[in-house]
Design a protein around this motif. Structure first.
Motif, PDB file in Angstrom:
ATOM      1  N   UNK A 135       2.457 -13.832   2.954  1.00 55.66           N
ATOM      2  CA  UNK A 135       3.610 -13.213   2.305  1.00 55.66           C
ATOM      3  C   UNK A 135       3.169 -12.311   1.161  1.00 55.66           C
ATOM      4  N   UNK A 136       2.161 -12.756   0.424  1.00 55.05           N
ATOM      5  CA  UNK A 136       1.660 -11.960  -0.689  1.00 55.05           C
ATOM      6  C   UNK A 136       1.027 -10.663  -0.192  1.00 55.05           C
ATOM      7  N   UNK A 137       0.208 -10.754   0.837  1.00 56.81           N
ATOM      8  CA  UNK A 137      -0.432  -9.561   1.393  1.00 56.81           C
ATOM      9  C   UNK A 137       0.623  -8.583   1.904  1.00 56.81           C
ATOM     10  N   UNK A 138       1.638  -9.113   2.535  1.00 59.66           N
ATOM     11  CA  UNK A 138       2.722  -8.259   3.045  1.00 59.66           C
ATOM     12  C   UNK A 138       3.401  -7.509   1.894  1.00 59.66           C
ATOM     13  N   UNK A 139       3.610  -8.207   0.766  1.00 57.82           N
ATOM     14  CA  UNK A 139       4.287  -7.589  -0.373  1.00 57.82           C
ATOM     15  C   UNK A 139       3.434  -6.510  -1.020  1.00 57.82           C
ATOM     16  N   UNK A 140       2.133  -6.786  -1.244  1.00 58.36           N
ATOM     17  CA  UNK A 140       1.295  -5.777  -1.898  1.00 58.36           C
ATOM     18  C   UNK A 140       1.050  -4.588  -0.972  1.00 58.36           C
ATOM     19  N   UNK A 141       0.952  -4.835   0.332  1.00 60.59           N
ATOM     20  CA  UNK A 141       0.821  -3.717   1.271  1.00 60.59           C
ATOM     21  C   UNK A 141       2.071  -2.840   1.248  1.00 60.59           C
ATOM     22  N   UNK A 142       3.224  -3.471   1.085  1.00 60.66           N
ATOM     23  CA  UNK A 142       4.462  -2.704   0.992  1.00 60.66           C
ATOM     24  C   UNK A 142       4.457  -1.834  -0.265  1.00 60.66           C
ATOM     25  N   UNK A 143       3.984  -2.415  -1.381  1.00 65.17           N
ATOM     26  CA  UNK A 143       3.894  -1.638  -2.615  1.00 65.17           C
ATOM     27  C   UNK A 143       2.968  -0.440  -2.456  1.00 65.17           C
ATOM     28  N   UNK A 185      -3.760  -2.167  -5.512  1.00 63.87           N
ATOM     29  CA  UNK A 185      -2.353  -2.212  -5.927  1.00 63.87           C
ATOM     30  C   UNK A 185      -2.223  -2.029  -7.425  1.00 63.87           C
ATOM     31  N   UNK A 186      -3.114  -2.664  -8.184  1.00 57.91           N
ATOM     32  CA  UNK A 186      -3.087  -2.519  -9.640  1.00 57.91           C
ATOM     33  C   UNK A 186      -3.248  -1.062 -10.048  1.00 57.91           C
ATOM     34  N   UNK A 187      -4.249  -0.392  -9.497  1.00 51.09           N
ATOM     35  CA  UNK A 187      -4.487   1.009  -9.862  1.00 51.09           C
ATOM     36  C   UNK A 187      -3.348   1.905  -9.376  1.00 51.09           C
ATOM     37  N   UNK A 188      -2.777   1.575  -8.226  1.00 55.44           N
ATOM     38  CA  UNK A 188      -1.642   2.345  -7.698  1.00 55.44           C
ATOM     39  C   UNK A 188      -0.443   2.235  -8.645  1.00 55.44           C
ATOM     40  N   UNK A 192      -9.072  -9.411  -2.658  1.00 56.93           N
ATOM     41  CA  UNK A 192      -9.412  -8.927  -3.995  1.00 56.93           C
ATOM     42  C   UNK A 192      -9.349  -7.410  -4.048  1.00 56.93           C
ATOM     43  N   UNK A 193      -9.901  -6.768  -3.041  1.00 57.50           N
ATOM     44  CA  UNK A 193      -9.880  -5.303  -2.983  1.00 57.50           C
ATOM     45  C   UNK A 193      -8.452  -4.777  -2.875  1.00 57.50           C
ATOM     46  N   UNK A 194      -7.636  -5.459  -2.084  1.00 57.44           N
ATOM     47  CA  UNK A 194      -6.249  -5.042  -1.896  1.00 57.44           C
ATOM     48  C   UNK A 194      -5.465  -5.136  -3.210  1.00 57.44           C
ATOM     49  N   UNK A 219      -6.997 -12.338 -11.267  1.00 60.86           N
ATOM     50  CA  UNK A 219      -6.958 -13.268 -10.137  1.00 60.86           C
ATOM     51  C   UNK A 219      -8.367 -13.477  -9.617  1.00 60.86           C
ATOM     52  N   UNK A 220      -8.634 -14.665  -9.140  1.00 62.22           N
ATOM     53  CA  UNK A 220      -9.978 -14.952  -8.626  1.00 62.22           C
ATOM     54  C   UNK A 220     -10.016 -14.829  -7.107  1.00 62.22           C
TER      55      UNK A 220
END
Length: 685
Positions: free
Chosen positions: A520-528, A584-587, A578-580, A571-572
């Motif tokens: 679910x988390x990966x889906x959300x950050x990919x959407x962002x 997202x942070x830089x985006x 981690x790369x994703x 986050x660890x």
């Protein structure tokens, strides 16, 4: 209560060498006091209209008990009375009735009602003790004419008293003005009514840690009791009627040695004929509905008697049933018959397990009276309402909010209101005109959302707030994915998505549960990552810092952006995740920075109205926090830092205003960023 207004305007604050000085002249002082009072907490305020009062002929025993205790001229033997009962037993209606009786008392040469304060947990000015003493002092000055000049003098001598601690306010605004009158034996006793002490839940004291709603309640409620105790210790011609739920800490404090000899305790449930009071109310209301439907033989003694028996003296239960059957879209006869049939099928052990068991069973029956085919949608819509209610302005009506949520969720317009149509007994469709209530509160009584969110009470009908937050967040992200530079974001649902997706991201705690729900988390950050965030933030800032647009009120929480950016750091995670997250942070960071630059340039040209500065300071603070966390030798390369340096060079006044606004909004944190702020200030050239 007098409606006299004491002249015009108090003088404004001026700053001289960083020291605040205020001057309030002449009869402006009482007007100044009024303007800083919690006017919505007074018994006759517009915010509380229509004020709850007892149904004619009911609660007479407890009202007589209170008025007999008060005693008008001489005052009671014990100066404090505490009336307690669980929620829904009519405490506020009793306080309102006593207020009205005292205000309308005839044959007296004084006003026996000294002051009132009705706490309310969803009102910003009524859910903390901050304005309690100021509000009481103002009303006492109005109801006791001889006291007014001394209160006036206290405010004129030191207007900053309104910003002092409550214990100092109490002495300067109440105790000393009374003492200035000299001998108090000839001053008639006045009653001060404090209702809903348990609704006082927030402290406005500074904290570096974000506080959860209502975590301060024990401390602030005991503080109010201590303030009342201090007042009575000065032997002033005042008595205090305090009404609240019997919370353990309130009960323990009032039963302590300090209060033992000065408080008369009244258990509302043990006073009067509750069964008889509810019967009067029920029969009067059934008669009214029978006349409306032109069937004066309805409902018959069997059903009416069973209804009264089921209420068991609980007025909230009775009033909820009446609202349920008095349905403009249904037949009261059918609705009451359905309830009557369900009463015969309810489990006796459940009915008597808790004081609210019968009310909760009624809530279940009301929800189950909705068509079974709509129940899943009804639960979804209720989740949406509970989530959106945290962010929407209280003046937004439930109908309007549901229309926005329909559009946001892709439902046919009107689906939400139809799904909840059978719940009008427990929902309020209209908003409130008060600007002091901090969020949309569509529920008639606080017991209903408590019931909904507790699966042990609502069973299969339970509401999952976290699930609702994540669903609404995903719908916001989906709406944002459709936004391009050509999109006109005038629709309320698009504005809601742009305004609230960051708060929802934080509140849904997607990051905290990332390891448990990684997919679910990966889906959300990919959407962002797939969203055109630079354009979205640009559209957001255009609407947020320009002239008001749209008709949707937004409650904009000041801590949103900072938390949002931080959620992608520290986050660890390992490997691809981690790369994703770093992407997202830089985006997010670069998108916010890129959209902020034009706004700073607008400010440089003086194109942003002062009233929008506080909103912009929120966004700026988020960026400063993120920039501050980088190495200092990288600051000169940051475009926001450079834009602020340019702003200082071209518009010193605008830069100073922005800096002061940012520091005032985040006064508890400004020292943490002082190094960065100093860096910007020192790089004018």
């Amino acid at each position: 209560m007098s409606s006299v207004s004491y002249l015009k305007n108090a003088k404004h604050f001026t700053v001289n060498n960083s020291t605040f000085s205020t001057y309030v002249s002449g009869t402006d002082a009482l007007q100044y006091l009024y303007e800083h009072s919690a006017t919505g907490a007074m018994h006759d305020s517009e915010e509380r209209f229509p004020p709850p009062i007892c149904h004619p002929g009911t609660r007479e025993a407890v009202v007589i008990r209170i008025t007999d205790w008060y005693g008008y001229q001489a005052g009671p033997g014990k100066p404090i009375m505490w009336v307690h009962a669980p929620a829904g037993y009519g405490k506020t209606a009793i306080a309102g009735t006593v207020s009205r009786i005292l205000e309308e008392a005839v044959g007296l040469d004084f006003s026996p009602l000294g002051a009132t304060f009705f706490f309310w947990r969803t009102s910003a000015e009524r859910n903390s003790p901050a304005l309690f003493i100021i509000t009481i002092a103002y009303q006492l000055a109005m109801s006791i004419p001889e006291l007014a000049p001394h209160v006036d003098s206290a405010v004129r001598r030191n207007p900053m008293i309104l910003r002092k601690v409550l214990e100092v306010q109490l002495v300067k605004l109440i105790v000393e003005p009374f003492k200035a009158l000299g001998d108090l034996t000839d001053i008639p006793n006045r009653l001060v009514i404090v209702d809903g002490l348990d609704e006082c839940i927030n402290s406005e004291q500074e904290s570096r840690v974000e506080k959860k709603y209502a975590e301060d309640q024990e401390k602030v409620q005991v503080r109010i009791l201590n303030l009342i105790h201090t007042l009575q210790s000065h032997r002033l011609p005042l008595s205090f009627l305090v009404l609240s739920r019997p919370e353990a800490w309130i009960k323990q404090h009032i039963e302590s040695g300090a209060f033992e000899d000065i408080v008369e305790i009244v258990d509302l449930y043990e006073v009067g004929d509750h069964i008889g009071d509810v019967e009067k109310y029920v029969r009067a209301e059934l008669s009214r509905i029978a006349k409306k439907i032109e069937d004066e033989e309805w409902p018959g003694e069997e059903i009416a008697g069973r209804f009264i028996q089921k209420c068991n003296g609980h007025m909230l239960y009775a009033s909820t049933v009446i609202r349920h059957i008095d349905d403009p879209y249904g037949d009261p006869r059918d609705l009451l018959k359905d309830l009557h049939d369900s009463w015969f099928n309810s489990a006796p052990d459940l009915e008597h397990s808790t004081p609210f068991a019968s009310l909760y069973e009624l809530y279940r029956q009301i929800i189950r009276s909705c068509p079974a085919r709509n129940r899943l949608l009804m639960v979804e819509v209720l989740e949406d309402v509970m989530v959106a209610g945290d962010y929407l302005d209280p003046c937004v009506s439930l109908q309007h909010a549901l229309a926005v949520l329909d559009s946001l969720s892709g439902r046919a317009l009107g689906s939400g209101i139809r799904a909840l149509r059978g719940l009008h007994a427990v929902l309020s469709l209209s908003g409130t005109s008060s600007r002091e209530v901090v969020r949309l509160e569509p529920f008639v009584h606080s017991s209903f959302p408590e019931f909904l969110t507790n699966p042990q009470l609502s069973f299969e009908l339970a509401i999952d707030r976290r699930k609702g937050q994540r669903r609404v967040l995903w719908k916001c992200l989906e709406c944002m994915s459709t936004i391009s530079m050509q999109t006109r974001v005038e629709e309320d649902y698009l504005q809601f998505a742009l305004f609230m997706f960051r708060q929802l991201w934080r509140d849904a705690k997607i990051n905290e549960d990332a390891r448990l729900c990684q997919a679910e988390y990966i889906k959300a950050v990919q959407k962002l990552l797939a969203i055109d965030l630079p354009t979205c933030f640009s559209k957001f800032y255009t609407y947020h810092f320009g002239p008001p647009n749209g008709s949707l009120g937004i409650w904009y929480a000041l801590s949103i952006p900072f938390d949002f950016i931080d959620s992608f750091k520290d986050h660890d995670f390992e490997g691809e995740l981690k790369s994703l997250v770093q992407q997202t942070y830089f985006h997010v960071q670069s998108s916010m920075e890129g959209a902020l630059i034009p706004v700073i340039r607008q400010l440089q040209q003086g194109d942003i109205a002062p009233e929008w500065l506080s909103r912009f300071s929120v966004e700026l603070f988020a960026q400063l926090g993120s920039i501050y966390s980088t190495k200092s030798d990288e600051w000169k390369l940051n475009c926001v830092v450079q834009a602020l340096i340019d702003l200082q060079r071209e518009n010193k006044e605008g830069f100073g205003d922005l800096l002061r606004e940012t520091e005032s909004v985040y006064h508890g944190y400004q020292d943490e960023f002082r190094t960065l702020l100093d860096y910007i200030s020192q790089h004018e050239d």
